[in-house]
Design an enzyme around this catalytic site. Structure first.
Site, PDB file in Angstrom:
ATOM      1  N   CYS A  88      44.421   3.544  45.596  1.00  0.00           N
ATOM      2  CA  CYS A  88      44.709   2.462  46.543  1.00  0.00           C
ATOM      3  C   CYS A  88      46.213   2.507  46.779  1.00  0.00           C
ATOM      4  O   CYS A  88      46.925   3.347  46.265  1.00  0.00           O
ATOM      5  CB  CYS A  88      44.260   1.111  45.982  1.00  0.00           C
ATOM      6  SG  CYS A  88      45.252   0.598  44.616  1.00  0.00           S
ATOM      7  N   ASP A 102      52.242  -7.650  38.885  1.00  0.00           N
ATOM      8  CA  ASP A 102      51.837  -8.398  40.090  1.00  0.00           C
ATOM      9  C   ASP A 102      52.919  -9.336  40.604  1.00  0.00           C
ATOM     10  O   ASP A 102      52.749  -9.933  41.664  1.00  0.00           O
ATOM     11  CB  ASP A 102      50.558  -9.212  39.811  1.00  0.00           C
ATOM     12  CG  ASP A 102      49.373  -8.299  39.598  1.00  0.00           C
ATOM     13  OD1 ASP A 102      48.321  -8.793  39.157  1.00  0.00           O
ATOM     14  OD2 ASP A 102      49.492  -7.091  39.857  1.00  0.00           O
ATOM     15  N   VAL A 140      53.758   0.165  35.513  1.00  0.00           N
ATOM     16  CA  VAL A 140      52.288   0.057  35.497  1.00  0.00           C
ATOM     17  C   VAL A 140      51.627   0.812  36.642  1.00  0.00           C
ATOM     18  O   VAL A 140      50.726   1.624  36.440  1.00  0.00           O
ATOM     19  CB  VAL A 140      51.853  -1.427  35.483  1.00  0.00           C
ATOM     20  CG1 VAL A 140      50.337  -1.552  35.486  1.00  0.00           C
ATOM     21  CG2 VAL A 140      52.447  -2.135  34.270  1.00  0.00           C
ATOM     22  N   LYS A 188      42.543 -15.574  40.897  1.00  0.00           N
ATOM     23  CA  LYS A 188      41.718 -14.536  41.539  1.00  0.00           C
ATOM     24  C   LYS A 188      41.157 -13.589  40.493  1.00  0.00           C
ATOM     25  O   LYS A 188      39.963 -13.306  40.458  1.00  0.00           O
ATOM     26  CB  LYS A 188      42.565 -13.749  42.531  1.00  0.00           C
ATOM     27  CG  LYS A 188      41.947 -12.432  42.988  1.00  0.00           C
ATOM     28  CD  LYS A 188      42.776 -11.713  44.026  1.00  0.00           C
ATOM     29  CE  LYS A 188      43.793 -10.804  43.448  1.00  0.00           C
ATOM     30  NZ  LYS A 188      43.295  -9.495  42.978  1.00  0.00           N
ATOM     31  N   ASN A 189      42.031 -13.084  39.606  1.00  0.00           N
ATOM     32  CA  ASN A 189      41.613 -12.019  38.697  1.00  0.00           C
ATOM     33  C   ASN A 189      40.727 -12.517  37.565  1.00  0.00           C
ATOM     34  O   ASN A 189      40.017 -11.732  36.942  1.00  0.00           O
ATOM     35  CB  ASN A 189      42.822 -11.242  38.177  1.00  0.00           C
ATOM     36  CG  ASN A 189      43.484 -10.452  39.298  1.00  0.00           C
ATOM     37  OD1 ASN A 189      42.880 -10.246  40.354  1.00  0.00           O
ATOM     38  ND2 ASN A 189      44.719 -10.049  39.094  1.00  0.00           N
TER      39      ASN A 189
HETATM   40  C1  EPZ Z   1      44.072  -5.619  36.975  1.00  0.00           C
HETATM   41  O1  EPZ Z   1      43.847  -4.356  37.583  1.00  0.00           O
HETATM   42  C2  EPZ Z   1      44.364  -6.588  38.108  1.00  0.00           C
HETATM   43  N1  EPZ Z   1      43.210  -6.671  38.999  1.00  0.00           N
HETATM   44  C3  EPZ Z   1      45.594  -6.124  38.893  1.00  0.00           C
HETATM   45  O2  EPZ Z   1      45.880  -7.118  39.870  1.00  0.00           O
HETATM   46  C4  EPZ Z   1      46.775  -6.048  37.926  1.00  0.00           C
HETATM   47  O3  EPZ Z   1      47.896  -5.536  38.611  1.00  0.00           O
HETATM   48  C5  EPZ Z   1      46.426  -5.104  36.757  1.00  0.00           C
HETATM   49  O4  EPZ Z   1      45.223  -5.571  36.112  1.00  0.00           O
HETATM   50  C6  EPZ Z   1      47.530  -5.043  35.711  1.00  0.00           C
HETATM   51  O5  EPZ Z   1      47.805  -6.320  35.236  1.00  0.00           O
HETATM   52  C7  EPZ Z   1      42.149  -7.435  38.624  1.00  0.00           C
HETATM   53  O6  EPZ Z   1      42.122  -8.026  37.561  1.00  0.00           O
HETATM   54  C8  EPZ Z   1      41.000  -7.495  39.587  1.00  0.00           C
HETATM   55  P1  EPZ Z   1      44.664  -1.809  34.605  1.00  0.00           P
HETATM   56  P2  EPZ Z   1      43.254  -3.123  36.691  1.00  0.00           P
HETATM   57  O7  EPZ Z   1      43.349  -1.175  34.297  1.00  0.00           O
HETATM   58  O8  EPZ Z   1      42.291  -3.646  35.695  1.00  0.00           O
HETATM   59  C9  EPZ Z   1      45.842   2.707  33.964  1.00  0.00           C
HETATM   60  C10 EPZ Z   1      46.477  -7.936  41.989  1.00  0.00           C
HETATM   61  O9  EPZ Z   1      47.447  -7.763  42.748  1.00  0.00           O
HETATM   62  N2  EPZ Z   1      44.417   2.948  33.668  1.00  0.00           N
HETATM   63  O10 EPZ Z   1      45.297  -2.690  33.571  1.00  0.00           O
HETATM   64  O11 EPZ Z   1      42.822  -2.062  37.612  1.00  0.00           O
HETATM   65  C11 EPZ Z   1      46.074   2.587  35.469  1.00  0.00           C
HETATM   66  O12 EPZ Z   1      46.299   3.865  36.029  1.00  0.00           O
HETATM   67  C12 EPZ Z   1      45.847  -6.757  41.275  1.00  0.00           C
HETATM   68  O13 EPZ Z   1      45.951  -9.061  41.751  1.00  0.00           O
HETATM   69  C13 EPZ Z   1      44.040   4.182  33.145  1.00  0.00           C
HETATM   70  O14 EPZ Z   1      44.865   5.071  32.933  1.00  0.00           O
HETATM   71  O15 EPZ Z   1      44.586  -2.661  35.941  1.00  0.00           O
HETATM   72  C14 EPZ Z   1      47.321   1.744  35.561  1.00  0.00           C
HETATM   73  O16 EPZ Z   1      48.463   2.578  35.444  1.00  0.00           O
HETATM   74  C15 EPZ Z   1      46.557  -5.452  41.578  1.00  0.00           C
HETATM   75  N3  EPZ Z   1      42.720   4.419  32.876  1.00  0.00           N
HETATM   76  C16 EPZ Z   1      47.254   0.863  34.327  1.00  0.00           C
HETATM   77  O17 EPZ Z   1      46.226   1.413  33.473  1.00  0.00           O
HETATM   78  C17 EPZ Z   1      41.747   3.455  33.108  1.00  0.00           C
HETATM   79  O18 EPZ Z   1      40.556   3.707  32.817  1.00  0.00           O
HETATM   80  C18 EPZ Z   1      46.930  -0.587  34.616  1.00  0.00           C
HETATM   81  O19 EPZ Z   1      45.636  -0.638  35.087  1.00  0.00           O
HETATM   82  C19 EPZ Z   1      42.157   2.211  33.648  1.00  0.00           C
HETATM   83  C20 EPZ Z   1      43.488   1.976  33.915  1.00  0.00           C
END
Ligand code: EPZ
Length: 417
Positions: free
Chosen positions: A117, A305, A327, A22-23
């Site tokens: 979310c 995840d 996370v 998916k991702n």
């Molecule tokens: C991706 O989300 C995935 N989604 C998520 O999968 C997955 O849990 C996550 O990566 C971590 O592996 C997709 O790929 C569509 P992040 P993403 O930016 O990119 C902080 C699922 O169930 N952060 O790595 O949104 C944030 O607060 C979904 O399939 C900042 O601080 O994850 C979080 O604590 C859920 N500033 C951490 O990073 C930013 O600008 C991880 O977020 C961006 C993020």
């Protein structure tokens, strides 16, 4: 509202084939906008998140067509629109991944801020920091990120946190920027490597994906290409945990075992037999389960995840297991639903202490997000009696034909209503 009903107590036995990630698919659909010409994405899962993402790029002016069960053809003209309204981003947070590709292709992007979310606040500060370093002008205006550029230039970005989405957005912006971009402290997830491979297949020059530093030499144009998405390591992991928890014996097929190493290591610590053979992982949950400690971390640490699914498994693992969710701050809320099924879990901040009980009891529960929904299905499979899960639209976002695949492994599971 439809729901899933499970009669628990049946070990899962047999073989199941995992679909495309998916991702990786959601990011690839965004990256496809960068190309002039037809892009064929293969091994794309038929899930609602993918359908929504395709509808969003169609509203921006792209054409898409399913040319087979799992292959979608995408063609994006030069005159793409560049605004993804809040009602779209509300439906699919991952549409924030259009920021980088729209900015690179048309020089503008207006993306509604995703808001929080169920699993936590989802800030975009690192995405914005990266694009500004590539010469974009970015402002926050009435709940929108408004980014413009007269031409992106290569730059240097250090990510405070190895954010998956920020890494992806900056990569997609950098491939058409003038000059070299260096991104440090990047995410190293397999989906990042897959994006780099896809971009390079279209003619980009991306090096270092999978390590801490990615270097990108900008090129004038990307061309259409045929590309196959990697298998979904989280779908695979969900079946591995379900096989273990039900004391089953399952062959999980069409996987890349190295993508699952963090989970395989933890399941072996819990005394589960896990054998890797080429693109198959064999899981047997026949021995006495042992308690484990778990900390979610960016890849190659244990994936957030998979945390909910393992929590469901640990509810019947004798002894005390400790889970730390590093996370997403709200990803332990599943515990409340598992406690309705008789689980013994104490949550303090980002830590859950799980004391194993002999058995869960089936009852009515509700999914709060995609992976919590998958975890409740695992709980239903191991519970005594019948479990009813509502809010299953969350599950449909990320799992294709989940009930059919579980039924094929001997589960007594149906969708009603
Ligand atoms: C991706 O989300 C995935 N989604 C998520 O999968 C997955 O849990 C996550 O990566 C971590 O592996 C997709 O790929 C569509 P992040 P993403 O930016 O990119 C902080 C699922 O169930 N952060 O790595 O949104 C944030 O607060 C979904 O399939 C900042 O601080 O994850 C979080 O604590 C859920 N500033 C951490 O990073 C930013 O600008 C991880 O977020 C961006 C993020």
């Amino acid at each position: 509202m439809s729901k899933i009903v499970i009669a628990g107590g049946q070990p899962l036995v047999g073989r199941v084939r995992v679909g495309g990630a998916k991702n990786a698919a959601l990011t690839a659909i965004s990256a496809a906008l960068l190309a002039r010409g037809d892009v064929y994405l293969e091994n794309v899962p038929n899930i609602s998140d993918v359908e929504i993402m395709l509808e969003i790029i169609k509203e921006l002016g792209s054409q898409y067509q399913w040319v087979s069960q799992d292959c979608v053809k995408i063609n994006s003209p030069d005159n793409l629109s560049y605004t993804t309204p809040y009602q779209q981003v509300k439906k699919l947070r991952a549409s924030n991944l259009l920021l980088g590709s729209l900015l690179a292709r048309v020089g503008k992007a207006n993306i509604a801020l995703p808001g929080g979310c169920n699993i936590g606040s989802r800030p975009m500060d690192l995405h914005i920091k990266g694009l500004v370093n590539l010469g974009a002008k970015v402002e926050l205006d009435h709940g929108y990120i408004k980014a413009t550029t007269t031409g992106l230039k290569g730059g240097r970005v250090y990510l405070d946190f190895p954010s998956v989405g920020a890494t992806e957005n900056i990569m997609m912006a950098a491939v058409l920027a003038k000059g070299q971009t260096v991104i440090e402290n990047v995410a190293k997830e397999p989906e990042i490597v897959d994006l780099a491979n896809f971009l390079n297949a279209m003619g980009a020059k991306v090096r270092g994906a999978g390590t801490d530093v990615i270097k990108i030499q900008g090129v004038p144009e990307l061309k259409g290409v045929r590309y196959s998405i990697i298998p979904d390591r989280i779908e695979a992991g969900t079946f591995m945990v379900a096989a273990a928890a039900t004391r089953g014996d399952v062959l999980v097929e069409n996987v890349i075992p190295t993508h699952l190493e963090p989970l395989t290591a933890k399941l072996r610590e819990a005394n589960i037999i896990v054998e890797e053979k080429d693109d198959v992982i064999h899981v047997k949950g026949e021995a006495e389960f042992k308690p484990i400690d778990l900390k979610t971390m960016p890849y190659p640490g244990f994936p957030t995840d998979m945390q909910s699914q393992v929590m469901a498994f640990l509810t019947i693992t004798p002894g005390i297991s400790i889970i730390v969710e590093n996370v997403f701050e709200n990803r332990l809320q599943l515990a409340e639903e598992l406690k309705r099924m008789g689980a013994k879990i104490k949550v303090e901040g980002r830590t859950a202490v799980v004391e194993g009980v002999p058995q869960l009891q089936g009852t009515q529960v509700k999914a709060s997000d995609l992976r919590a929904g998958a975890a409740l299905i695992i709980a239903g499979l191991i519970a005594q009696g019948e479990t009813e899960i509502c809010n299953i639209h969350y599950i449909d976002r990320g799992y294709e034909n989940l009930e059919d695949k579980l039924t094929g492994l001997g589960a007594r599971i149906t969708r009603v209503g």
